[in-house]
Design a protein around this motif. Structure first.
Motif, PDB file in Angstrom:
ATOM      1  N   LYS A   1      -3.283 -10.654   7.980  1.00  0.00           N
ATOM      2  CA  LYS A   1      -2.307  -9.616   8.329  1.00  0.00           C
ATOM      3  C   LYS A   1      -3.004  -8.456   9.031  1.00  0.00           C
ATOM      4  CE  LYS A   1       1.106 -11.751   6.254  1.00  0.00           C
ATOM      5  NZ  LYS A   1       2.255 -12.326   6.983  1.00  0.00           N
ATOM      6  N   ASP A   2      -2.203  -7.639   9.724  1.00  0.00           N
ATOM      7  CA  ASP A   2      -2.706  -6.431  10.375  1.00  0.00           C
ATOM      8  C   ASP A   2      -2.879  -5.339   9.314  1.00  0.00           C
ATOM      9  OD1 ASP A   2      -3.317  -4.273  11.916  1.00  0.00           O
ATOM     10  OD2 ASP A   2      -1.477  -4.287  13.108  1.00  0.00           O
ATOM     11  N   PRO A   3      -4.082  -4.771   9.188  1.00  0.00           N
ATOM     12  CA  PRO A   3      -4.289  -3.732   8.151  1.00  0.00           C
ATOM     13  C   PRO A   3      -3.448  -2.485   8.351  1.00  0.00           C
ATOM     14  CG  PRO A   3      -6.400  -4.564   8.997  1.00  0.00           C
ATOM     15  CD  PRO A   3      -5.328  -5.094   9.895  1.00  0.00           C
ATOM     16  N   SER A   4      -2.813  -2.308   9.509  1.00  0.00           N
ATOM     17  CA  SER A   4      -2.014  -1.104   9.743  1.00  0.00           C
ATOM     18  C   SER A   4      -0.677  -1.148   9.010  1.00  0.00           C
ATOM     19  CB  SER A   4      -1.769  -0.903  11.248  1.00  0.00           C
ATOM     20  OG  SER A   4      -1.025  -1.984  11.769  1.00  0.00           O
ATOM     21  N   VAL A   5      -0.259  -2.338   8.513  1.00  0.00           N
ATOM     22  CA  VAL A   5       1.023  -2.444   7.811  1.00  0.00           C
ATOM     23  C   VAL A   5       0.856  -1.981   6.377  1.00  0.00           C
ATOM     24  CG1 VAL A   5       1.731  -4.357   9.284  1.00  0.00           C
ATOM     25  CG2 VAL A   5       0.612  -4.840   7.103  1.00  0.00           C
ATOM     26  N   ASP A   6       1.971  -1.623   5.742  1.00  0.00           N
ATOM     27  CA  ASP A   6       1.954  -1.228   4.337  1.00  0.00           C
ATOM     28  C   ASP A   6       2.441  -2.344   3.422  1.00  0.00           C
ATOM     29  OD1 ASP A   6       0.960   1.259   4.932  1.00  0.00           O
ATOM     30  OD2 ASP A   6       2.934   2.199   5.062  1.00  0.00           O
ATOM     31  N   PHE A   7       2.999  -3.419   3.998  1.00  0.00           N
ATOM     32  CA  PHE A   7       3.439  -4.580   3.231  1.00  0.00           C
ATOM     33  C   PHE A   7       2.799  -5.817   3.851  1.00  0.00           C
ATOM     34  CE2 PHE A   7       6.822  -1.518   2.652  1.00  0.00           C
ATOM     35  CZ  PHE A   7       7.158  -1.633   1.310  1.00  0.00           C
TER      36      PHE A   7
ATOM     37  N   VAL B   1       3.954   8.488 -10.812  1.00  0.00           N
ATOM     38  CA  VAL B   1       2.957   8.687  -9.761  1.00  0.00           C
ATOM     39  C   VAL B   1       3.121   7.670  -8.639  1.00  0.00           C
ATOM     40  CG1 VAL B   1       1.240   7.221 -10.890  1.00  0.00           C
ATOM     41  CG2 VAL B   1       0.492   9.032  -9.357  1.00  0.00           C
ATOM     42  N   PHE B   2       3.733   6.502  -8.956  1.00  0.00           N
ATOM     43  CA  PHE B   2       3.921   5.470  -7.943  1.00  0.00           C
ATOM     44  C   PHE B   2       5.265   5.592  -7.231  1.00  0.00           C
ATOM     45  CE2 PHE B   2       1.438   3.596 -11.475  1.00  0.00           C
ATOM     46  CZ  PHE B   2       0.217   3.583 -10.846  1.00  0.00           C
ATOM     47  N   GLU B   3       6.079   6.554  -7.633  1.00  0.00           N
ATOM     48  CA  GLU B   3       7.421   6.673  -7.070  1.00  0.00           C
ATOM     49  C   GLU B   3       7.653   8.037  -6.429  1.00  0.00           C
ATOM     50  OE1 GLU B   3       9.681   3.887 -10.413  1.00  0.00           O
ATOM     51  OE2 GLU B   3       9.501   6.034 -10.725  1.00  0.00           O
TER      52      GLU B   3
ATOM     53  N   LYS C   1       0.858  -1.191   0.000  1.00  0.00           N
ATOM     54  CA  LYS C   1       0.000   0.000   0.000  1.00  0.00           C
ATOM     55  C   LYS C   1       0.893   1.240   0.000  1.00  0.00           C
ATOM     56  CE  LYS C   1      -3.604   2.263   2.750  1.00  0.00           C
ATOM     57  NZ  LYS C   1      -4.307   2.259   4.058  1.00  0.00           N
ATOM     58  N   GLN C   2       0.659   2.130  -0.962  1.00  0.00           N
ATOM     59  CA  GLN C   2       1.493   3.334  -1.105  1.00  0.00           C
ATOM     60  C   GLN C   2       0.616   4.576  -1.166  1.00  0.00           C
ATOM     61  OE1 GLN C   2       3.957   2.961  -4.570  1.00  0.00           O
ATOM     62  NE2 GLN C   2       4.802   0.987  -3.972  1.00  0.00           N
ATOM     63  N   GLN C   3       1.078   5.645  -0.529  1.00  0.00           N
ATOM     64  CA  GLN C   3       0.484   6.986  -0.658  1.00  0.00           C
ATOM     65  C   GLN C   3      -1.011   7.017  -0.338  1.00  0.00           C
ATOM     66  OE1 GLN C   3       1.504   8.518  -4.549  1.00  0.00           O
ATOM     67  NE2 GLN C   3       3.295   7.220  -4.592  1.00  0.00           N
ATOM     68  N   GLU C   4      -1.493   6.075   0.435  1.00  0.00           N
ATOM     69  CA  GLU C   4      -2.865   6.050   0.944  1.00  0.00           C
ATOM     70  C   GLU C   4      -3.930   5.756  -0.105  1.00  0.00           C
ATOM     71  OE1 GLU C   4      -3.498   9.770   2.939  1.00  0.00           O
ATOM     72  OE2 GLU C   4      -2.537   9.057   4.774  1.00  0.00           O
ATOM     73  N   THR C   5      -3.598   5.810  -1.384  1.00  0.00           N
ATOM     74  CA  THR C   5      -4.616   5.549  -2.418  1.00  0.00           C
ATOM     75  C   THR C   5      -4.111   4.576  -3.485  1.00  0.00           C
ATOM     76  OG1 THR C   5      -3.897   7.503  -3.669  1.00  0.00           O
ATOM     77  CG2 THR C   5      -5.723   7.802  -2.131  1.00  0.00           C
ATOM     78  N   LEU C   6      -3.078   3.790  -3.180  1.00  0.00           N
ATOM     79  CA  LEU C   6      -2.456   2.953  -4.198  1.00  0.00           C
ATOM     80  C   LEU C   6      -2.135   1.580  -3.608  1.00  0.00           C
ATOM     81  CD1 LEU C   6      -1.375   3.233  -7.154  1.00  0.00           C
ATOM     82  CD2 LEU C   6       0.857   3.649  -6.146  1.00  0.00           C
TER      83      LEU C   6
END
Length: 849
Positions: free
Chosen positions: A103-109, A283-285, A64-69
């Motif tokens: 998984k815990d939804p708070s993680v980004d990976f 936009v993804f970087e 999960k990246q940048q809150e919308t990706l």
């Protein structure tokens, strides 16, 4: 309506490592029988076709990246991404993915992302318990191996950390730069291309410790040199040539601080690398170079701190800026330096930024801006506006305080506020006008004005503006609306008029007391409605928007001003002339009348139907005017029904009326009006005689009484003709039976954030002609008191002490009749009539007597 939270764009990574847009649709997470599991399904928003059907695998690494990706890999070299329109939708799908994988939804990976390929399979088992990465020997023949190793580590956070540690510990950057010199001397393009990839990927590691090495004075140009040889480019870039020979460092004020000069050089070069040399991230970087941005950020903070510490340096800048002998070219250099200095200050934390602007203020930046804002050099004026915008946005009170200090020692033409207004009016290219308008709006916004124990910034500053600056502000409007048509219609003039009317609309909404006084004295609404005759539609809409703001307030004081001035006439004319055009102007006018109907503003409804009914009856393509007329007829029917009981009510309204228990006699029409209202309208008391001849007042002396009809009528006439308000030096005649004072006072208290009107405690003296021992005069005085002060006890003061009691002082009369018996000459009236042209605008406090 379609749920926009699940609206996504689907991207796929192609063979060239570029993201291709595969379409826009809506994503759901649902069980797919064919795939035998919960899957992400995306269907096109245009034709409903299936864009994606991907099963959520337990071991697939989602990121999960940048809150919308959300990004993941379906297989080798097949990466997908969902870009959500809203964060809420992204969070919902992410929680579903984490739920399936446990998984815990708070993680980004959801997994530790490790690239699966034969080339880098020897790196797959790296973990925290294993030793660090062993870097290949830094030799020309192994540049391709080094490049592959660095690239393979980018996908895993653990590998990036270990690689960064290895590069730092082995001083690997310096070794790579030695190879760069060898390749450049040998014109080894293949090696130079490998070095480009290696150095670029080291930037992506995002490690501040590595940046400290790369951006050192002895290495930064070699780093830039490595980035000149981009694979696929027809020829090497000339970045080093530009930084060394073309970009010149110019010291506006010489300084001997070597640390400051070194930090400025480094910041400029790193900013150049970030903005020009490195490829623009997709936009993804966007977060790929976040640490690089932080490096520049903290450098700017350090530069600002070093300059602020050198007091002599800044003093020299401001002394030269304000010096009359300074040339325009030199002043331009100084103001451009200050603009960049203020831009750097945006990186400071709020406490430090407050210290920054206070330091500039104490050094005299605002007097300097008074000079530069009037400069004929476009760049100087533009930079001055930018600096003023920085200051006002952060601390408008700082600027207002300076403007208030100017009152005692500066003519109106030299006031900073008037200079800003003149700058807005005279900006022919409209480059700075909008900025200056926003500065004026911020300075005059009561929401950001402070109120202390001893004084009110809001009251003082608004008084100052309306007395010393408002005439300058509205002058272009008044001079252009003298006749029935606007005098000028060139683009520059109409743009300025649009800005002025927009700000006046803001004043109507936020400066209810001050702007009301000004509108009535200058008949401002009539002037603005002249703009409805302009050939520019946006200006017509601005004028209409101003009138709509006034009507929105539902203030009967404004409503009487509109009806008595017949100010709907230009609006109706504009509607008729625009009749066959279904455009924004037509809709805006109709909406205004619709608002009058829906809010049931009786005075405006009656006026419109009675005055313009035959004309508006012809407009049938909307039901607004028919409904308005129906509302009017309903009002009239109710009035007729009430009038049928007039003989019964008149019996109770005889001269003595011993059975009446209301506080004051109410005009019959007025009583029916209020009975019709759903909500209580705060109308001032009226002195107009009722149908039976009695005035709207009551005299109390030991019990309910009523003045004789003829005497009361005479009193009302005398008040209308002779009552004057005794102010400091000005005397204002009361020409209307309704007291403007009370309305003004209530508006002022509301605007200044005070409590409600304290009836009978805020007192001014009203003088009547002195006729000693004249009972008739006493009754006139009583009538004035009963009508204007709402029947509260009066403070009576005689001018010669003859009838003022034994001690010759003020007498507290138990009733207006007692005042009449004492031959009183002065009575108390609720609320002062404030003149916006007076030197000070003081609220009269409560009289403790």
């Amino acid at each position: 309506m379609t749920d926009t939270r699940r609206r996504v764009k689907l991207y796929e990574l192609n063979a060239d490592r570029q993201w291709d847009d595969k379409g826009t649709g809506h994503v759901t997470s649902t069980y797919v029988e064919r795939l035998r599991g919960v899957s992400l399904v995306v269907r096109s928003e245009t034709d409903g076709s299936l864009l994606l059907e991907s099963k959520i695998q337990p071991d697939t690494a989602y990121q999960k990246q940048q809150e919308t990706l959300i990004v993941w890999s379906e297989g080798e070299n097949f990466d997908l991404a969902l870009s959500f329109q809203e964060k809420a939708g992204c969070d919902q799908i992410w929680e579903k993915i984490c739920s399936v994988q446990g998984k815990d939804p708070s993680v980004d990976f959801t997994q530790d992302i490790i690239e699966e390929s034969e080339d880098d399979s020897r790196y797959d088992d790296i973990s925290d318990s294993q030793p660090p990465i062993a870097l290949p020997a830094c030799e020309l023949g192994k540049l391709d191996e080094i490049s592959e190793l660095v690239s393979s580590c980018l996908s895993s956070p653990i590998r990036r950390e270990k690689l960064a540690v290895a590069i730092q510990n082995e001083n690997y950057i310096k070794k790579l730069l030695e190879l760069f010199h060898m390749c450049e001397d040998l014109n080894n393009l293949e090696g130079l291309h490998h070095l480009y990839e290696i150095v670029r990927n080291i930037f992506i590691l995002n490690k501040n410790d590595l940046f400290d090495i790369m951006f050192a004075e002895d290495t930064i140009f070699d780093i830039v040199g490595c980035l000149e040889f981009e694979p696929g480019a027809p020829a090497p870039k000339q970045h080093r040539e530009y930084l060394r020979n073309i970009a010149k460092f110019h010291q506006v004020i010489p300084t001997s601080n070597t640390d400051l000069i070194s930090k400025i050089h480094q910041t400029y070069r790193v900013q150049y690398i970030q903005d020009v040399v490195l490829p623009t991230p997709s936009v993804f970087e966007e977060n790929m170079f976040s640490t690089l941005s932080s490096f520049v950020f903290f450098n700017k903070v350090e530069i600002v701190s070093l300059i602020l510490e050198d007091e002599r340096f800044l003093q020299n800048v401001f002394v030269e800026l304000r010096e009359t002998k300074t040339s325009e070219l030199r002043r331009k250099e100084l103001i451009l330096f200050l603009k960049e200095f203020c831009q750097f200050s945006q990186t400071l934390q709020p406490p430090s930024r407050e210290v920054f602007y206070k330091s500039l203020s104490s050094l005299g930046i605002l007097p300097g801006l008074e000079i530069t804002l009037q400069s004929s050099v476009k760049e100087t004026k533009a930079a001055s506006v930018d600096i003023l915008m920085f200051i006002v946005e952060y601390s408008p009170s700082l600027v207002r305080e300076y403007m208030m200090q100017q009152i005692t020692n500066t003519e109106d033409d030299g006031l900073l506020m008037n200079i800003i207004i003149e700058g807005m009016i005279c900006d022919t290219e409209m480059g700075a006008s909008v900025q200056l308008m926003n500065i004026i709006r911020t300075l005059l916004d009561p929401e950001n004005m402070l109120a202390s124990v001893n004084k009110s910034e809001k009251t003082d500053f608004l008084n100052h503006f309306y007395k010393h600056c408002m005439h300058v502000f509205v002058n272009p409007l008044l001079s252009n609306t003298v006749h029935e048509q606007p005098e000028k219609s060139d683009s520059s003039t109409v743009q300025v008029l649009g800005l002025i009317v927009e700000l006046l609309s803001f004043f109507v909404e936020h400066h209810t007391y001050h702007i009301k006084n000004y509108i009535l004295h200058k008949d401002l609404l009539r002037r603005i409605l002249v703009l409805l005759k302009s050939r520019h539609t946006f200006l017509k809409l601005s004028a209409l928007r101003f009138m709509r703001k006034i009507i929105t307030l539902k203030d009967e004081f404004y409503n009487r001003y509109i009806t008595r001035g017949n100010l709907f006439a230009p609006v109706i004319d504009s509607l008729i002339s625009n009749y066959d055009r279904y455009n924004l102007l037509n809709s805006a006018i109709l909406e205004m009348f619709e608002f009058i109907k829906l809010e049931d503003i009786k005075s405006l409804c009656n006026h419109v139907v009675e005055k313009y009914g035959p004309t508006l009856d012809k407009i049938t393509y909307v039901k607004t005017f028919a409904a308005l007329k129906l509302r009017y007829e309903q009002h009239q029917d109710r009035l007729k029904e009430r009038s049928s009981i007039e003989p019964c009510t008149s019996i109770l309204r005889n001269p003595v009326n011993r059975f009446r228990k209301d506080d004051r006699a109410i005009d019959e029409d007025e009583e029916m009006w209020f009975n019709d209202d759903d909500e209580d309208m705060d109308e001032p008391a009226s002195l107009e005689p009722s149908d039976s001849g009695a005035t709207s007042m009551e005299v109390v002396s030991g019990g309910p009484q009523q003045l004789p009809q003829q005497t009361a009528a005479a009193a009302a006439q005398l008040i209308t003709a002779n009552v004057v308000v005794a102010g400091d030096a000005a005397v204002t005649a009361v020409n209307q039976p309704t007291s403007i004072d009370k309305v003004m006072e209530e508006d002022k208290i509301k605007e200044l954030g005070g409590a409600g009107v304290n009836n009978g405690t805020s007192l001014n003296l009203v003088t009547l002609p002195n006729q000693e021992n004249d009972t008739t005069n006493g009754l006139k005085t009583a009538a004035a008191f009963g009508g204007l002060n709402g029947g509260a006890p009066a403070v009576i003061e005689g001018n010669n002490g003859t009838n003022n009691g034994e001690n010759g002082g003020a007498t507290l009369a138990a009733s207006p009749v007692a005042a009449a018996a004492a031959g009183a000459e002065k009575i108390a009236v609720l609320g002062p009539l404030v003149d916006y042209d007076s030197d000070s605008e003081e609220e009269s406090g409560s009289d403790d007597r």
